[in-house]
Motif scaffolding. Sequence first.
Motif, PDB file in Angstrom:
ATOM      1  N   PHE A  63       0.823  -1.206   0.000  1.00 47.43           N
ATOM      2  CA  PHE A  63       0.000   0.000   0.000  1.00 47.43           C
ATOM      3  C   PHE A  63       0.866   1.269   0.000  1.00 47.43           C
ATOM      4  CE2 PHE A  63      -2.943  -3.153   1.676  1.00 47.43           C
ATOM      5  CZ  PHE A  63      -4.121  -2.815   1.056  1.00 47.43           C
ATOM      6  N   LEU A  64       2.121   1.136   0.335  1.00 46.89           N
ATOM      7  CA  LEU A  64       2.996   2.301   0.427  1.00 46.89           C
ATOM      8  C   LEU A  64       3.571   2.640  -0.943  1.00 46.89           C
ATOM      9  CD1 LEU A  64       4.924   1.336   3.688  1.00 46.89           C
ATOM     10  CD2 LEU A  64       2.882   2.782   3.465  1.00 46.89           C
ATOM     11  N   PRO A  65       3.878   3.934  -1.191  1.00 48.81           N
ATOM     12  CA  PRO A  65       4.515   4.300  -2.456  1.00 48.81           C
ATOM     13  C   PRO A  65       5.904   3.686  -2.556  1.00 48.81           C
ATOM     14  CG  PRO A  65       3.631   6.239  -1.323  1.00 48.81           C
ATOM     15  CD  PRO A  65       3.588   5.100  -0.352  1.00 48.81           C
ATOM     16  N   SER A  66       6.343   3.495  -3.786  1.00 53.21           N
ATOM     17  CA  SER A  66       7.717   3.053  -4.013  1.00 53.21           C
ATOM     18  C   SER A  66       8.578   4.277  -4.269  1.00 53.21           C
ATOM     19  CB  SER A  66       7.786   2.095  -5.205  1.00 53.21           C
ATOM     20  OG  SER A  66       7.351   2.743  -6.394  1.00 53.21           O
ATOM     21  N   ALA A  67       9.699   4.391  -3.613  1.00 52.25           N
ATOM     22  CA  ALA A  67      10.610   5.530  -3.757  1.00 52.25           C
ATOM     23  C   ALA A  67      12.021   4.997  -3.960  1.00 52.25           C
ATOM     24  CB  ALA A  67      10.544   6.434  -2.537  1.00 52.25           C
ATOM     25  N   ASN A  68      12.703   5.514  -4.974  1.00 51.61           N
ATOM     26  CA  ASN A  68      14.049   5.057  -5.303  1.00 51.61           C
ATOM     27  C   ASN A  68      14.908   6.239  -5.691  1.00 51.61           C
ATOM     28  OD1 ASN A  68      13.718   1.928  -5.396  1.00 51.61           O
ATOM     29  ND2 ASN A  68      12.001   2.721  -6.602  1.00 51.61           N
ATOM     30  N   ALA A  69      16.132   6.231  -5.269  1.00 53.08           N
ATOM     31  CA  ALA A  69      17.126   7.237  -5.642  1.00 53.08           C
ATOM     32  C   ALA A  69      18.205   6.560  -6.464  1.00 53.08           C
ATOM     33  CB  ALA A  69      17.716   7.896  -4.404  1.00 53.08           C
ATOM     34  N   SER A  70      18.769   7.307  -7.420  1.00 53.82           N
ATOM     35  CA  SER A  70      19.814   6.754  -8.278  1.00 53.82           C
ATOM     36  C   SER A  70      20.869   7.813  -8.553  1.00 53.82           C
ATOM     37  CB  SER A  70      19.221   6.246  -9.600  1.00 53.82           C
ATOM     38  OG  SER A  70      18.634   7.313 -10.322  1.00 53.82           O
ATOM     39  N   ALA A  98      22.113  12.388 -11.078  1.00 46.70           N
ATOM     40  CA  ALA A  98      21.396  11.928  -9.895  1.00 46.70           C
ATOM     41  C   ALA A  98      19.902  12.058 -10.147  1.00 46.70           C
ATOM     42  CB  ALA A  98      21.811  12.716  -8.655  1.00 46.70           C
ATOM     43  N   GLY A  99      19.139  11.178  -9.541  1.00 50.29           N
ATOM     44  CA  GLY A  99      17.692  11.220  -9.754  1.00 50.29           C
ATOM     45  C   GLY A  99      16.934  10.603  -8.592  1.00 50.29           C
ATOM     46  N   PHE A 100      15.664  10.899  -8.531  1.00 50.93           N
ATOM     47  CA  PHE A 100      14.780  10.377  -7.493  1.00 50.93           C
ATOM     48  C   PHE A 100      13.403  10.221  -8.107  1.00 50.93           C
ATOM     49  CE2 PHE A 100      11.641  11.113  -4.129  1.00 50.93           C
ATOM     50  CZ  PHE A 100      12.013  10.135  -3.223  1.00 50.93           C
ATOM     51  N   ASN A 101      12.775   9.032  -7.882  1.00 49.51           N
ATOM     52  CA  ASN A 101      11.453   8.818  -8.464  1.00 49.51           C
ATOM     53  C   ASN A 101      10.553   8.133  -7.448  1.00 49.51           C
ATOM     54  OD1 ASN A 101      11.475   5.733  -9.080  1.00 49.51           O
ATOM     55  ND2 ASN A 101      13.432   6.489  -9.874  1.00 49.51           N
ATOM     56  N   VAL A 102       9.268   8.432  -7.557  1.00 47.21           N
ATOM     57  CA  VAL A 102       8.248   7.903  -6.664  1.00 47.21           C
ATOM     58  C   VAL A 102       7.104   7.370  -7.516  1.00 47.21           C
ATOM     59  CG1 VAL A 102       6.606   8.409  -4.815  1.00 47.21           C
ATOM     60  CG2 VAL A 102       8.847   9.506  -4.829  1.00 47.21           C
ATOM     61  N   GLY A 286       0.286   6.551 -10.277  1.00 50.07           N
ATOM     62  CA  GLY A 286       0.827   7.905 -10.269  1.00 50.07           C
ATOM     63  C   GLY A 286       2.340   7.836 -10.149  1.00 50.07           C
ATOM     64  N   PHE A 287       3.023   8.799 -10.784  1.00 48.97           N
ATOM     65  CA  PHE A 287       4.481   8.785 -10.742  1.00 48.97           C
ATOM     66  C   PHE A 287       5.017  10.206 -10.639  1.00 48.97           C
ATOM     67  CE2 PHE A 287       3.305   9.015 -15.194  1.00 48.97           C
ATOM     68  CZ  PHE A 287       4.120  10.016 -15.696  1.00 48.97           C
ATOM     69  N   TYR A 288       6.207  10.324 -10.090  1.00 45.82           N
ATOM     70  CA  TYR A 288       6.925  11.588  -9.988  1.00 45.82           C
ATOM     71  C   TYR A 288       8.405  11.267 -10.024  1.00 45.82           C
ATOM     72  CZ  TYR A 288       9.222  15.626  -7.944  1.00 45.82           C
ATOM     73  OH  TYR A 288      10.074  16.690  -7.731  1.00 45.82           O
ATOM     74  N   SER A 289       9.163  12.085 -10.785  1.00 44.02           N
ATOM     75  CA  SER A 289      10.606  11.877 -10.854  1.00 44.02           C
ATOM     76  C   SER A 289      11.322  13.221 -10.876  1.00 44.02           C
ATOM     77  CB  SER A 289      10.983  11.054 -12.094  1.00 44.02           C
ATOM     78  OG  SER A 289      10.673  11.761 -13.280  1.00 44.02           O
ATOM     79  N   PHE A 290      12.499  13.222 -10.320  1.00 40.76           N
ATOM     80  CA  PHE A 290      13.361  14.408 -10.277  1.00 40.76           C
ATOM     81  C   PHE A 290      14.738  13.980 -10.734  1.00 40.76           C
ATOM     82  CE2 PHE A 290      16.704  16.655  -7.995  1.00 40.76           C
ATOM     83  CZ  PHE A 290      16.422  17.976  -8.304  1.00 40.76           C
ATOM     84  N   GLY A 352       3.001  12.558 -13.362  1.00 40.71           N
ATOM     85  CA  GLY A 352       1.795  12.310 -14.141  1.00 40.71           C
ATOM     86  C   GLY A 352       1.122  11.016 -13.711  1.00 40.71           C
ATOM     87  N   PHE A 353       0.265  10.505 -14.550  1.00 39.35           N
ATOM     88  CA  PHE A 353      -0.481   9.275 -14.289  1.00 39.35           C
ATOM     89  C   PHE A 353      -0.280   8.319 -15.452  1.00 39.35           C
ATOM     90  CE2 PHE A 353      -2.737  12.703 -12.166  1.00 39.35           C
ATOM     91  CZ  PHE A 353      -2.856  12.210 -10.885  1.00 39.35           C
ATOM     92  N   GLN A 354      -0.370   7.030 -15.129  1.00 37.50           N
ATOM     93  CA  GLN A 354      -0.262   5.998 -16.162  1.00 37.50           C
ATOM     94  C   GLN A 354      -1.415   5.015 -15.999  1.00 37.50           C
ATOM     95  OE1 GLN A 354       3.436   3.891 -16.298  1.00 37.50           O
ATOM     96  NE2 GLN A 354       2.729   2.408 -17.808  1.00 37.50           N
TER      97      GLN A 354
END
Length: 479
Positions: A63-70, A98-102, A286-290, A352-354
């Motif tokens: 149920f929790l979002p997935s968060a990853n840094a690279s 460097a990046g971060f996505n949720v 839903g997704f978000y990336s930096f 955005g959304f997928q």
Amino acid sequence: MNIKNIVLALFLISFSIVSAQENKKWTLQECVNYALENNISIKSSVLDTDLAEIEKKGAIGNFLPSANASSSHSWNIGLNQNITTGLLENQTTQFTSAGFNVGVDIYNGLTNQNRLRRANLSRIASQYQLTKMQEDIALNVANSFLQILFNKENLKVQKEQLATNQKQLERSEQLLDAGVIPRGDLLDMKATVASDEQRVILAENALLISKLSLAQLLQLEDFKTFDIIDQEYDVVQSPLLLQTPESIYEKAKENRTELKIAKTNLEIAERDLAMSRGAYQPRLQGFYSFSTRATSLERVTGIALNPTNPTSVIGFVEDTSQNVVQPNFNPVLGRALPILDQFENNKGQNFGFQLTIPILNGFSVRTNVQRSKVALERSKIFYEQEELTLERNVFTAFTDAKGALNAHEAALTTLEAREESFLYAKERFDVGLMNAFDFNQSQTLLANAQSEVLRTKYDYIFRTKILEFYFGIPIIQNK
């Protein structure tokens, strides 16, 4: 106190502890408790409950979002395009990014909800499995404990029989010397004593094997000195025998772990079917990336005229044929900005959304649904079979307990008759009116009747334990 006295005191204390351990006699309560704490199968079942708890935590985590840094850092050596000037150059450059996505599931056909429910059911099923294994171990320990008690009492009977016949042998020798009985009677009596000695040895071996069996069931390392207390059980009619097998079966349906396990597995199969059907539905995420980057390349700080070719012709005027020129500028390169400044300047975001809509996937979803339906039907059949098995076991346990009680009462009646017959035979043998062979036969029948009373006694006690077991009464009731 000097050192010698201290050493002597420690030696006496350790010796007393070892002696106490060697002389320890186990109660049924202690045997059951020890088995429940140390049996390997139970320890393995405990690990299964731990795994079920871990699976539940994993289901909650869905149920929790997935968060990853690279991040990455690379070197380019040789002929490469200069991203600043666009020219091919032999150079060594470094790039850092460097990046971060949720990502988060907004809707996925209720898969996460069904997976959590399934994990909860699996945890309950594993606890039921642990309970059932504990019940089975307790029942086996009780059976082995009662077997030792039977073998102990049977050994007493055989020893008493041997002692009686040894005395009778001494009396036969006296009667032979007095000319009251023939020599053949004395030989028969000697053979009887030898047979009694053999039966004592067999009874001792049976007792030893039963002790070893219980010690191994408890998984004791030092089982050579293992022994149990001489606990006495009275044979009384169980109140359960006053009920009907149907009423005991209805009670067993509420308490028995086998049905609880089957019912829980049925509910797990229903959750599996719901999860497989969820794959038919769309999935919304839903997704978000930096991201940001930096490089070691020089940067353009300005422009300057090309000293060797300051201008170039780009055309001419038709009427005058005068050339149209433009200045040729070269970029002025400077040192790369500090890496933190580049990270700040080059940062970017994306969100955005997928929406994923299943259309055709090689019938994988359909086959999974059909497979789950078959598993559900199998679980239903298994539950019905468990009900039938429980009903058969309850009726069998009731019949066995009642039959064991009747057999014990009949054995007592037989023993009473054999005792009277033996006393009569002894009186006749003592005055020479019965030969040794017939007397020994009467004595053997008495010994067999005594053994049968013991056998039916402990058989009834164990059958009663099984009947109470199905009724929901524990093998050992903590006081």
